[in-house]
Motif scaffolding. Sequence first.
Motif, PDB file in Angstrom:
ATOM      1  N   TRP A 210       9.167  10.555   2.009  1.00  0.00           N
ATOM      2  CA  TRP A 210       9.393  10.180   0.606  1.00  0.00           C
ATOM      3  C   TRP A 210      10.409  11.111  -0.055  1.00  0.00           C
ATOM      4  O   TRP A 210      10.546  12.278   0.327  1.00  0.00           O
TER       5      TRP A 210
ATOM      6  N   ILE B 244      12.388  -0.037   1.555  1.00  0.00           N
ATOM      7  CA  ILE B 244      11.591  -0.302   2.754  1.00  0.00           C
ATOM      8  C   ILE B 244      10.214  -0.811   2.338  1.00  0.00           C
ATOM      9  O   ILE B 244       9.537  -0.202   1.504  1.00  0.00           O
ATOM     10  N   ASP B 245       9.804  -1.937   2.931  1.00  0.00           N
ATOM     11  CA  ASP B 245       8.472  -2.503   2.704  1.00  0.00           C
ATOM     12  C   ASP B 245       7.563  -1.989   3.818  1.00  0.00           C
ATOM     13  O   ASP B 245       7.579  -2.503   4.942  1.00  0.00           O
ATOM     14  N   CYS B 246       6.770  -0.957   3.507  1.00  0.00           N
ATOM     15  CA  CYS B 246       5.986  -0.282   4.539  1.00  0.00           C
ATOM     16  C   CYS B 246       4.858  -1.162   5.084  1.00  0.00           C
ATOM     17  O   CYS B 246       4.477  -1.034   6.249  1.00  0.00           O
TER      18      CYS B 246
ATOM     19  N   CYS C  18       4.773   9.693  17.382  1.00  0.00           N
ATOM     20  CA  CYS C  18       5.260   9.587  16.011  1.00  0.00           C
ATOM     21  C   CYS C  18       5.908  10.901  15.584  1.00  0.00           C
ATOM     22  O   CYS C  18       6.996  10.913  15.004  1.00  0.00           O
TER      23      CYS C  18
ATOM     24  N   GLY D 171       6.625   4.025  12.948  1.00  0.00           N
ATOM     25  CA  GLY D 171       5.333   3.458  13.313  1.00  0.00           C
ATOM     26  C   GLY D 171       5.162   3.433  14.817  1.00  0.00           C
ATOM     27  O   GLY D 171       6.097   3.082  15.544  1.00  0.00           O
TER      28      GLY D 171
ATOM     29  N   GLU E  75       5.671   8.176   6.765  1.00  0.00           N
ATOM     30  CA  GLU E  75       6.644   7.814   5.738  1.00  0.00           C
ATOM     31  C   GLU E  75       7.242   9.089   5.168  1.00  0.00           C
ATOM     32  O   GLU E  75       6.513   9.999   4.790  1.00  0.00           O
TER      33      GLU E  75
ATOM     34  N   VAL F 170      10.818   5.470  -0.256  1.00  0.00           N
ATOM     35  CA  VAL F 170      10.635   5.778   1.170  1.00  0.00           C
ATOM     36  C   VAL F 170      12.008   5.917   1.821  1.00  0.00           C
ATOM     37  O   VAL F 170      12.799   4.978   1.823  1.00  0.00           O
TER      38      VAL F 170
ATOM     39  N   GLN G 119       1.492   5.828  11.320  1.00  0.00           N
ATOM     40  CA  GLN G 119       2.724   5.577  10.570  1.00  0.00           C
ATOM     41  C   GLN G 119       3.067   6.812   9.752  1.00  0.00           C
ATOM     42  O   GLN G 119       2.220   7.345   9.044  1.00  0.00           O
TER      43      GLN G 119
ATOM     44  N   PHE H 256       6.429  -3.534   7.497  1.00  0.00           N
ATOM     45  CA  PHE H 256       6.800  -2.757   8.688  1.00  0.00           C
ATOM     46  C   PHE H 256       5.592  -2.575   9.600  1.00  0.00           C
ATOM     47  O   PHE H 256       5.663  -2.795  10.814  1.00  0.00           O
ATOM     48  N   ARG H 257       4.465  -2.201   9.012  1.00  0.00           N
ATOM     49  CA  ARG H 257       3.230  -2.037   9.779  1.00  0.00           C
ATOM     50  C   ARG H 257       2.855  -3.337  10.475  1.00  0.00           C
ATOM     51  O   ARG H 257       2.516  -3.359  11.663  1.00  0.00           O
TER      52      ARG H 257
ATOM     53  N   VAL I 215      10.675   5.532   7.752  1.00  0.00           N
ATOM     54  CA  VAL I 215       9.331   5.162   8.189  1.00  0.00           C
ATOM     55  C   VAL I 215       9.335   5.060   9.707  1.00  0.00           C
ATOM     56  O   VAL I 215      10.288   4.547  10.308  1.00  0.00           O
TER      57      VAL I 215
END
Lengths: 149, 79
Positions: A34, A11-13, A108, A95, A32, A90, A30, A16-17, A93
């Motif tokens: 882990w 996942i590319d956080c 959230c 957001g 995450e 991750v 956000q 994503f944001r 996630v």
Amino acid sequence: MSDFRIVAEAIDCAAFRDSLVDRGCGGYVQFEGWVRDHNESREVLRLEYEVYEPLAIREGERIIREAIERFGVQRARALHRSGLLDLTDVAVVVGVASPHRGEAFAACRYIIDEIKHRLPIWKKEHYADGDAHWVRCDHCAAPGHEHSL
Amino acid sequence: MKLRVSYFAAFREAAGVSSERVESGAATATALFAECAERHPGLQRYTASLVAINEEMTGWDAALADGDEVLFFPPVAGG
């Protein structure tokens, strides 16, 4: 793009944001999840997620819709991993973007809690001693053990 | 009636199969799980958590009908 997805790759956080940036929103939260190196005093080397996707996706989308309606936030999305994960990867996630921060924090929190309880997703921990266990399932062997789900 | 039963995660490993066709007279999902645990003793140590019939989450007292696809889910652990 669906607001809830199961993904098999890292996942590319940051990306994503960026997908949630909204000029009407003054607050963004956000979360995450882990992969950590221990659980219940055992050393964990990696995790494996099994997902029953047809139901997980449908129920995940439902959770996002509930959060938007319940807390009145502008935008919400979540991604959850499947497959093998290494330490610090991750796993999930979430957001949430909102005009104000209070609703974003609450929504959230709601989304990650519901994801943990409602989606057909299972986690197998692989330990340093070579052993591996499905998380929670193994507690079921204990006499009198019951679930509140 | 003829049913298809599917097992996931710990259930699949305990049963030794991911899916099977069964002939059953079980009135409810609870009764069907008990039948399956007799056939696959590995399942007997577990308490089932969630059940779905034809891709919809349902309750353990849900009635079964011929041709149903029943999914047995062990306790979930996402996140």
